[in-house]
Design a protein around this motif. Structure first.
Motif, PDB file in Angstrom:
ATOM      1  N   GLY A 196       0.780  -1.087   0.019  1.00 14.21           N
ATOM      2  CA  GLY A 196       0.083  -0.045  -0.034  1.00 14.21           C
ATOM      3  C   GLY A 196       0.992   1.352  -0.115  1.00 14.21           C
ATOM      4  N   LEU A 197       2.004   1.208  -0.676  1.00 14.31           N
ATOM      5  CA  LEU A 197       2.769   2.501  -0.692  1.00 14.31           C
ATOM      6  C   LEU A 197       2.470   3.484  -1.914  1.00 14.31           C
ATOM      7  N   PRO A 198       2.782   4.459  -1.524  1.00 14.40           N
ATOM      8  CA  PRO A 198       2.244   5.795  -2.459  1.00 14.40           C
ATOM      9  C   PRO A 198       3.060   5.886  -3.661  1.00 14.40           C
ATOM     10  N   LEU A 199       3.753   4.545  -4.487  1.00 13.90           N
ATOM     11  CA  LEU A 199       4.488   4.792  -5.441  1.00 13.90           C
ATOM     12  C   LEU A 199       4.139   4.436  -6.829  1.00 13.90           C
ATOM     13  N   ARG A 200       4.754   5.054  -7.762  1.00 12.29           N
ATOM     14  CA  ARG A 200       4.582   4.516  -9.104  1.00 12.29           C
ATOM     15  C   ARG A 200       5.692   4.001  -9.794  1.00 12.29           C
ATOM     16  N   ILE A 201       5.828   3.155 -10.485  1.00 12.12           N
ATOM     17  CA  ILE A 201       7.114   2.747 -11.370  1.00 12.12           C
ATOM     18  C   ILE A 201       7.064   3.238 -12.753  1.00 12.12           C
ATOM     19  N   ALA A 202       8.199   3.702 -13.229  1.00 13.24           N
ATOM     20  CA  ALA A 202       8.206   3.977 -14.572  1.00 13.24           C
ATOM     21  C   ALA A 202       9.394   2.946 -15.065  1.00 13.24           C
ATOM     22  N   ALA A 203       9.282   2.577 -16.223  1.00 15.06           N
ATOM     23  CA  ALA A 203      10.175   1.909 -17.040  1.00 15.06           C
ATOM     24  C   ALA A 203      11.192   2.628 -18.234  1.00 15.06           C
ATOM     25  N   ASP A 204      12.515   2.361 -17.926  1.00 11.27           N
ATOM     26  CA  ASP A 204      13.599   3.170 -19.049  1.00 11.27           C
ATOM     27  C   ASP A 204      14.186   2.115 -19.762  1.00 11.27           C
ATOM     28  N   GLU A 205      15.290   1.899 -18.967  1.00 10.89           N
ATOM     29  CA  GLU A 205      15.901   0.528 -19.526  1.00 10.89           C
ATOM     30  C   GLU A 205      15.351  -0.467 -20.167  1.00 10.89           C
ATOM     31  N   SER A 206      14.196  -0.656 -19.509  1.00 18.33           N
ATOM     32  CA  SER A 206      13.458  -2.110 -19.711  1.00 18.33           C
ATOM     33  C   SER A 206      12.725  -1.770 -21.057  1.00 18.33           C
ATOM     34  N   ILE A 207      12.691  -0.461 -21.589  1.00 18.21           N
ATOM     35  CA  ILE A 207      11.912  -0.068 -22.962  1.00 18.21           C
ATOM     36  C   ILE A 207      13.182  -0.141 -23.828  1.00 18.21           C
ATOM     37  N   ARG A 208      14.240   0.842 -23.446  1.00 17.77           N
ATOM     38  CA  ARG A 208      15.122   1.237 -24.616  1.00 17.77           C
ATOM     39  C   ARG A 208      16.173   0.346 -24.811  1.00 17.77           C
TER      40      ARG A 208
END
Length: 344
Positions: A196-208
């Protein structure tokens, strides 16, 4: 897969000088160390549609660096998609600097209301200094949205969890690539939901850096995708990734000159839907750029449009002969990779 139009260009030219009528290599001093460097080298190429940039990082082998050349080939020989906007909002970038240096870095970004803060330079060992840096940015820009970028440097799930628990005390928009494997991102994101942490994840290296950038969406590994024109092979390729993942996208820079940043603004201006601040304000990390009026944020936004370098600055910041030769060799190697991929 190479676009048929670009395959045609590659098939007709065994040497890149048959496509690019001007080639320049520059060495630009930076205001602070970023990604371990204090000088950014870049090759600028002029084609029928205008100037483009080829600047893969020095450790990239030809197979990976060739994506960056494909992006330059596209931008130098094709028109960009019709823009949906005249400007794009940008974030400021805070490198792994000391808290005392933060106010000066923040002040370089006029009107910016979002800041991306580099963390995990030494993995979990960097956590105390990371927390101090985040606090310093919050003090310098109390109303700004904050993002973190770990560049996948936490060694395992446990390290990532420990760091994210500490970061959760801040009101963050997201944290970018806490661990490198896309499966690890999926585990981290599931753990965040369970806790229940107020965090979101973004993907960079996993995309490029991934052979299959769409696995991020398939595994539910991210809330946001980071897309960069050069590493993904061009504006059109990046647009396909955004469409294929179906996730909100942030267009970011690969520490480009203003020429490369203009390709990023072309991509950002073509994206439909939610407009998230883009990581295209990195010219502020340079002491000088290849134009006297660099693409730097004014009122928190960048204009959309091509940029042509100025001859006087190409001369002033021309790389040493040995470095020019290095980049011309890289250009040839990557050109050969692309021609082979195109079946030439």
């Amino acid at each position: 897969m190479i676009d048929p139009a670009l395959s045609t260009v590659l098939s007709s030219a065994s040497d890149p000088r048959e496509v690019f009528d001007r080639i320049a290599v520059v060495s630009l001093p930076m205001v602070t160390r970023f990604r371990g460097i204090t000088v950014r080298e870049a090759m600028l190429l002029r084609g029928p549609a205008g100037w483009a940039e080829f600047s893969p990082f020095l450790e990239y082998v030809p197979a990976e660096a060739s994506r960056w050349l494909l992006a330059a080939l596209e931008y130098a020989t094709n028109e960009v998609p019709t823009p949906l906007h005249d400007t794009v909002p940008v974030n400021g970038t805070v490198p792994a600097c000391t808290p005392a240096e933060v106010p000066a870095v923040v002040a370089r970004y006029d009107g910016v209301s979002t800041f991306k803060i580099k963390v995990a330079e030494h993995g979990l060992d960097s956590l105390p200094e990371d927390l101090a840096r985040i606090s310093a940015v919050r003090d310098a820009a109390p109303e700004a949205l904050l993002r973190l970028d770990a560049n996948g440097k936490y060694a395992d799930l446990g390290q990532g969890q420990q760091a994210l628990r500490a970061f959760a005390e801040f009101d963050l928009q997201y944290i970018e690539q806490p661990v490198m494997p896309v499966e690890g991102l999926a585990e981290i994101r599931a753990w965040i939901a369970d806790e229940g942490l107020p965090l979101r994840i973004a993907a960079d290296e996993s995309i490029r850096k991934a052979e299959d950038p769409y696995r991020v969406a398939a595994l539910g590994a991210a809330d946001v995708v980071i897309v960069k024109v050069q590493p993904l092979g061009g504006v059109q390729a990046a647009l396909r990734v955004v469409e294929g993942t179906g996730l909100p996208a942030v267009v970011s820079s690969a520490l480009d000159t203003s020429v490369g940043l203009s390709a990023g603004t072309a991509l950002a201006a073509a994206l439909p839907g939610e407009r998230l601040a883009c990581g295209l304000g990195t010219s502020s990390l340079f002491e000088s750029d290849v134009v006297t009026s660099p693409l730097r944020a004014h009122g928190g936004v960048l204009p959309v449009g091509r940029v042509a370098p100025e001859d006087a600055l190409l001369t002033r910041f021309r790389a040493e002969p040995a470095r020019e030769e290095h980049w011309r060799r890289r250009l040839g190697e990557c050109w050969d990779v692309l021609r082979a991929e195109a079946g030439c």
